[in-house]
Enzyme design. Sequence first.
Site, PDB file in Angstrom:
ATOM      1  N   ARG A  10       0.819  -1.218   0.000  1.00 45.82           N
ATOM      2  CA  ARG A  10       0.000   0.000   0.000  1.00 45.82           C
ATOM      3  C   ARG A  10       0.852   1.267   0.000  1.00 45.82           C
ATOM      4  O   ARG A  10       0.340   2.383  -0.112  1.00 45.82           O
ATOM      5  CB  ARG A  10      -0.925   0.022   1.209  1.00 45.82           C
ATOM      6  CG  ARG A  10      -1.882  -1.145   1.314  1.00 45.82           C
ATOM      7  CD  ARG A  10      -2.735  -1.042   2.554  1.00 45.82           C
ATOM      8  NE  ARG A  10      -3.501   0.191   2.499  1.00 45.82           N
ATOM      9  CZ  ARG A  10      -4.651   0.307   1.829  1.00 45.82           C
ATOM     10  NH1 ARG A  10      -5.127  -0.704   1.156  1.00 45.82           N
ATOM     11  NH2 ARG A  10      -5.317   1.444   1.817  1.00 45.82           N
TER      12      ARG A  10
ATOM     13  N   GLU B 240      -3.195  -1.623 -22.177  1.00 46.83           N
ATOM     14  CA  GLU B 240      -2.864  -2.397 -20.975  1.00 46.83           C
ATOM     15  C   GLU B 240      -1.445  -2.951 -21.069  1.00 46.83           C
ATOM     16  O   GLU B 240      -0.685  -2.893 -20.098  1.00 46.83           O
ATOM     17  CB  GLU B 240      -3.869  -3.511 -20.771  1.00 46.83           C
ATOM     18  CG  GLU B 240      -3.607  -4.413 -19.577  1.00 46.83           C
ATOM     19  CD  GLU B 240      -3.497  -3.666 -18.250  1.00 46.83           C
ATOM     20  OE1 GLU B 240      -3.880  -2.474 -18.171  1.00 46.83           O
ATOM     21  OE2 GLU B 240      -2.968  -4.261 -17.287  1.00 46.83           O
TER      22      GLU B 240
ATOM     23  N   LYS C  55       1.540  -1.989 -18.395  1.00 51.97           N
ATOM     24  CA  LYS C  55       2.331  -2.988 -17.669  1.00 51.97           C
ATOM     25  C   LYS C  55       3.817  -2.696 -17.815  1.00 51.97           C
ATOM     26  O   LYS C  55       4.564  -2.693 -16.854  1.00 51.97           O
ATOM     27  CB  LYS C  55       2.011  -4.399 -18.192  1.00 51.97           C
ATOM     28  CG  LYS C  55       0.655  -4.919 -17.829  1.00 51.97           C
ATOM     29  CD  LYS C  55       0.528  -5.340 -16.378  1.00 51.97           C
ATOM     30  CE  LYS C  55      -0.036  -4.396 -15.389  1.00 51.97           C
ATOM     31  NZ  LYS C  55      -1.181  -3.642 -15.469  1.00 51.97           N
TER      32      LYS C  55
HETATM   33  C1  AGP Z   1      -2.517  -1.172 -12.807  1.00 51.63           C
HETATM   34  O1  AGP Z   1      -1.453  -2.088 -12.998  1.00 51.63           O
HETATM   35  C2  AGP Z   1      -2.178  -0.099 -11.813  1.00 51.63           C
HETATM   36  N1  AGP Z   1      -1.691  -0.615 -10.602  1.00 51.63           N
HETATM   37  C3  AGP Z   1      -3.278   0.921 -11.649  1.00 51.63           C
HETATM   38  O2  AGP Z   1      -3.487   1.527 -12.889  1.00 51.63           O
HETATM   39  C4  AGP Z   1      -4.639   0.382 -11.162  1.00 51.63           C
HETATM   40  O3  AGP Z   1      -5.231  -0.430 -12.139  1.00 51.63           O
HETATM   41  C5  AGP Z   1      -5.566   1.584 -10.899  1.00 51.63           C
HETATM   42  O4  AGP Z   1      -5.000   2.373  -9.880  1.00 51.63           O
HETATM   43  C6  AGP Z   1      -6.987   1.188 -10.504  1.00 51.63           C
HETATM   44  O5  AGP Z   1      -6.965   0.497  -9.285  1.00 51.63           O
HETATM   45  P1  AGP Z   1      -8.328  -0.243  -8.803  1.00 51.63           P
HETATM   46  O6  AGP Z   1      -8.625  -1.298  -9.815  1.00 51.63           O
HETATM   47  O7  AGP Z   1      -7.990  -0.794  -7.450  1.00 51.63           O
HETATM   48  O8  AGP Z   1      -9.398   0.796  -8.755  1.00 51.63           O
END
Ligand code: AGP
Length: 609
Positions: A27, A482, A486
């Site tokens: 986190r 996507e 990545k």
């Molecule tokens: C994706 O690999 C990222 N970590 C980030 O874009 C993520 O998808 C985005 O912050 C949305 O998060 P959520 O699905 O928990 O809402």
Amino acid sequence: MCGITGYVGKDEAAPILIKGLARLEYRGYDSAGIAVLEGHRIRALKMPGKIKELYKGLKKTRLNGTTGIAHTRWATHGIPNYINAHPHYDCRKAIALVHNGIIENCEGLKAQLKKEGHKFLSETDTEVLPHLIEKYYKGVLEDAVRRALKDTKGSYAIAVIHKDEPGKLVGARCGSPLVVGIGTGENFLASDCPAIMDRTRKVIFVDDQEVITLTGDTVVITGLNGRKINKKSTTIDWDISQAEKGGYAHFMLKEIYDQPRVVHEILSSRADVAKGRIDLEGIKITTAGLREVDNIVISACGTAYHAGLVGEYLIEKFARIPVEVDVSSELRYRNPVYGKRSLFIAVSQSGETADTLAALREAKKNGVKTVSICNVVGSTIARESDGVIYTHAGPEIGVASTKAYTAQITIFILLALYLGGIKGSVTRKQLKEALTGFEMIPEYMDEILDEAETIKACAKKYYRLPCFMYIGRGVNYPNAFEGALKLKEISYIHAEGYGAGEMKHGPIALIDRNMAVVAIVPQSFTYEKMISNMQEIRARNGAIIAIATEGDLSIKKHARSVLYIPKTEEIFSPLLTIVPLQLLAYYIAVLKGRDVDQPRNLAKSVTVE
Ligand code: AGP
């Protein structure tokens, strides 16, 4: 965005807090700290850097006491350093507090408190909270916390202790996640369940504007008005080992390999192939209500947004319902036009993304029916939506989202077919055929994963290039974004996703031998168009990596490298073409020595704007 833990009970708090904190490192991890009540004295330690720095510090500075709080930070106000690390205190160091969220009116509060003689040490927004509590403290910590929070605007999940009230831990939340762990002779606070699962599986999910007062034997929950609230506890049903790496080098790799299982479990729990039936348990909108829907708005961020783009394609294809997809940070301020028969879908792995939560609340204010597609059970977005379709992908710890993405797409395919069935645009026979093909997908994903060494070799050929372009069309167009995301977020190489048909409108000017182009070109009705785009790129010395369908040998004429996926119906192909893109990004990041699970500047859940 940050992780907090709290403990009150019969055992030494410090080791329990630090172990729990380590499970929250995804986190945020730019500094960490801990505070423990030793009799009537607060003893604390704070360190910039990851939690392991705090571990090292605790070896030299023993903290004794059975009540305490701890924090791992992702900086929002104030750079990541010692003084800005949590916990933060009042003037007399009688109060210690840790916080996840943003106090939006912190400047005004700080100015007022300074006028009243309070001294501040840090640049953080958080520090106003212990001073506010000090201002209102009259001997009962929870009363002062409730009063102080009435002055604040913004988001918070907090844990607080007071030197004059040993054996008491107070928590509260608004907009940032918080769970209570209920033990025997001990109780816990945490941002997320993995932090407490070693000690208890019995949890209460805290809602906004709730204040929790814990001792080793009691749990009291009230509103900000002090009125008691009775809440049911939930037993966590997934195993902590699922939240561990399970022998993989990184959480991300484990989660990539977990995708066939996740898709299989969603299908086996939600699709009855023989009967041609789909069960979207949790959607909580009747068939009649769904039949009336005449437009759909999908709101999400990052990877979840890309899943929404796939959903748009599929829902319009099968159910012929107009769909618009917007990133939540735009939608929430765009004042969109909702109709009486609109349906709002929030997509969020964590269920705590601030922008998506805000867009959801805006839609609800407009009287729109809301459904969320979430992974974290009991998350805020899930609880505030009228209905929620859980992906049940298990905890996704790697910051780069992988299995949550394919789980979201799986749900969207089922939702599109389900709506098509209700609208009459998909017959029972077509539904059965589609579900029969769908059942093969987990096996096809495994076949791609079996080719990981080929993908690793491909990564070795291209990982030194300074930039990548990803191109796709149709239902694989979102995978261009996507795949690029990545690569960007874990290797720090610049990458862009584009519709292949857009290349001629500018981006082709970028193509030269320093640009790798990943072309997503499975068998599809736009295959020939993709080949033309690839020829234009090769004519300009672009190095092409093609993601193509097994058996397509002619593609080798148009690409320097080819990564194959098994042949499948076009609607399922995004679930397959994304797997080599995930592994390609993963191996490139490893080759570049990146911190794959905790890439710089990022956090797993963006719970602030
Ligand atoms: C994706 O690999 C990222 N970590 C980030 O874009 C993520 O998808 C985005 O912050 C949305 O998060 P959520 O699905 O928990 O809402």
